[in-house]
Scaffold this active site. Sequence first.
Site, PDB file in Angstrom:
ATOM      1  N   HIS A   1      42.502  26.789  -3.368  1.00 35.05           N
ATOM      2  CA  HIS A   1      41.443  27.254  -2.207  1.00 35.05           C
ATOM      3  C   HIS A   1      42.892  27.189  -0.879  1.00 35.05           C
ATOM      4  CE1 HIS A   1      37.925  26.022   1.085  1.00 35.05           C
ATOM      5  NE2 HIS A   1      39.200  26.266   1.792  1.00 35.05           N
TER       6      HIS A   1
ATOM      7  N   HIS B   1      44.422  29.061   3.243  1.00 36.35           N
ATOM      8  CA  HIS B   1      43.702  29.877   3.846  1.00 36.35           C
ATOM      9  C   HIS B   1      44.800  30.689   4.087  1.00 36.35           C
ATOM     10  CE1 HIS B   1      39.542  28.263   4.491  1.00 36.35           C
ATOM     11  NE2 HIS B   1      40.026  27.506   4.506  1.00 36.35           N
TER      12      HIS B   1
ATOM     13  N   LYS C   1      32.962  33.335  -1.443  1.00 45.99           N
ATOM     14  CA  LYS C   1      32.501  31.957  -1.409  1.00 45.99           C
ATOM     15  C   LYS C   1      31.266  32.244  -0.095  1.00 45.99           C
ATOM     16  CE  LYS C   1      34.022  28.382   0.669  1.00 45.99           C
ATOM     17  NZ  LYS C   1      35.051  28.117   1.756  1.00 45.99           N
TER      18      LYS C   1
ATOM     19  N   HIS D   1      31.266  25.504   0.929  1.00 42.93           N
ATOM     20  CA  HIS D   1      31.569  25.042   2.076  1.00 42.93           C
ATOM     21  C   HIS D   1      30.001  23.686   2.221  1.00 42.93           C
ATOM     22  CE1 HIS D   1      33.320  23.882   5.503  1.00 42.93           C
ATOM     23  NE2 HIS D   1      31.825  23.686   5.651  1.00 42.93           N
TER      24      HIS D   1
ATOM     25  N   HIS E   1      36.446  21.187  -1.335  1.00 46.88           N
ATOM     26  CA  HIS E   1      37.061  19.945  -0.412  1.00 46.88           C
ATOM     27  C   HIS E   1      35.851  19.115  -0.296  1.00 46.88           C
ATOM     28  CE1 HIS E   1      35.335  22.326   2.564  1.00 46.88           C
ATOM     29  NE2 HIS E   1      36.710  24.100   2.683  1.00 46.88           N
TER      30      HIS E   1
ATOM     31  N   ASP F   1      42.552  23.369   0.380  1.00 46.28           N
ATOM     32  CA  ASP F   1      42.076  23.809   2.408  1.00 46.28           C
ATOM     33  C   ASP F   1      43.112  24.151   3.281  1.00 46.28           C
ATOM     34  OD1 ASP F   1      40.678  25.031   3.821  1.00 46.28           O
ATOM     35  OD2 ASP F   1      39.401  22.426   4.354  1.00 46.28           O
TER      36      ASP F   1
HETATM   37  C1  NCD Z   1      39.327  26.215   8.083  1.00 48.46           C
HETATM   38  C2  NCD Z   1      39.767  27.122   8.430  1.00 48.46           C
HETATM   39  O1  NCD Z   1      40.241  27.018   9.748  1.00 48.46           O
HETATM   40  O2  NCD Z   1      39.977  28.473   7.753  1.00 48.46           O
HETATM   41  N1  NCD Z   1      38.971  24.845   8.298  1.00 48.46           N
HETATM   42  C3  NCD Z   1      38.924  23.528   7.931  1.00 48.46           C
HETATM   43  O3  NCD Z   1      38.812  23.000   9.071  1.00 48.46           O
HETATM   44  N2  NCD Z   1      38.858  23.650   6.518  1.00 48.46           N
HETATM   45  C4  NCD Z   1      37.692  26.390   7.090  1.00 48.46           C
HETATM   46  C5  NCD Z   1      37.340  25.709   5.791  1.00 48.46           C
HETATM   47  O4  NCD Z   1      37.596  25.521   5.236  1.00 48.46           O
HETATM   48  O5  NCD Z   1      36.147  25.183   6.671  1.00 48.46           O
HETATM   49 ZN    ZN Z   2      38.920  26.485   3.894  1.00 51.11          ZN
END
Ligand code: NCD
Ligand code: ZN
Length: 349
Positions: free
Chosen positions: A16, A18, A101, A138, A176, A250
């Site tokens: 996971h 970003h 997702k 989520h 998460h 995450d």
């Molecule tokens: C994530 C993001 O910034 O893309 N932020 C977070 O707080 N985890 C989005 C997510 O996974 O919820």
């Molecule tokens: Zn995330």
Amino acid sequence: MATLHELVLPRPDDFHVHFREGTVLADVVRHTVLQFGRALVMPNLKDPVTTASKAIVYRQAIREVLPEGSDFTPLMTLYLTDTTTPEDIAEAKKAGVVAVKWYPAGATTLSDHGVSDWRQMDAVCEALAAEEMLLLIHGEVTDPQIDIFERETRFVRDILVALRQRHPNLRMVLEHITTKDSVDFIHEYGHQNLGATITAQHLLNNRNHMLVGGIKPHFYCLPILKTETDRCALLEAATSGDSRFFLGTDSAPHAQSAKENACGCAGCFTGYAALELYATAFESVGKLDKLANFAARFGADYYGLPYNKGEVVLKRESWALPETLPFGATLIRPYHTVSGQLNWKCFQA
Ligand code: NCD
Ligand code: ZN
């Protein structure tokens, strides 16, 4: 017991992450590539990755910023919307997308295009099960009446239970997880089709770290940090050897100015020191021996993927965490441990 100075791990996966896009992409990806063989890339871009063709374009952009000769594999995901069809799922499968997702609309950063009513997801869920793709969740309700600290528990008890019953053959990941209640639910549910990722920040911090003695925006992420009881339950689950719990950072970078702001963004950037952070958490309960499976095998097993070739080495070495890191034309302030130090450093074997 003698102090361990070096820990060799099979090359792990981050299930996971970003990566973002555009001018910051290279600055984000380079950290993950140093530690992981593969990463499951979240689709919540400004223009979300809702179709196979967008996933192909995004995957290509990631490949283009990989270091010369890198064999790192980005695993792609699709962003579920109210208009996603079973045909979209079939096309995604053909394009090599491994999972979809589900962001309840409004639950988190860049989730506005997410699903507004989960009861309308049946056809897509059936298509996912048929294609042997995973549904990544989520897990927070978005009802403004529900307290932010209760949103995950309400989701699990009110929605996930019902969805599981409707689609017992669909492989799901509750992403998460942040509560003892989620851990208990996964144990209670006792099903091989429900797994969960756990982040490093939720293993290392509780909400006091974020809120006592001044508000610390770099500990703010969604789902939000919970209590010490929750943190301990997560740490127990992660280090238990139960294969349904596996690594997903995450890691979610935002420019420093977007987090240190009157309305700061959710997301912690942990990707630059992911394994070191997990090692710190596992060592705190004397369970470093459980890290290899959590980081390198359980997730791959859950996704039906072969293990990566190669290894990484964690060496006991104290280092002060950087105040900032480059993020395109701006800077990120990375997530810090409370001490601002780490006692492990990751190297490629
Ligand atoms: C994530 C993001 O910034 O893309 N932020 C977070 O707080 N985890 C989005 C997510 O996974 O919820
Ligand atoms: Zn995330």
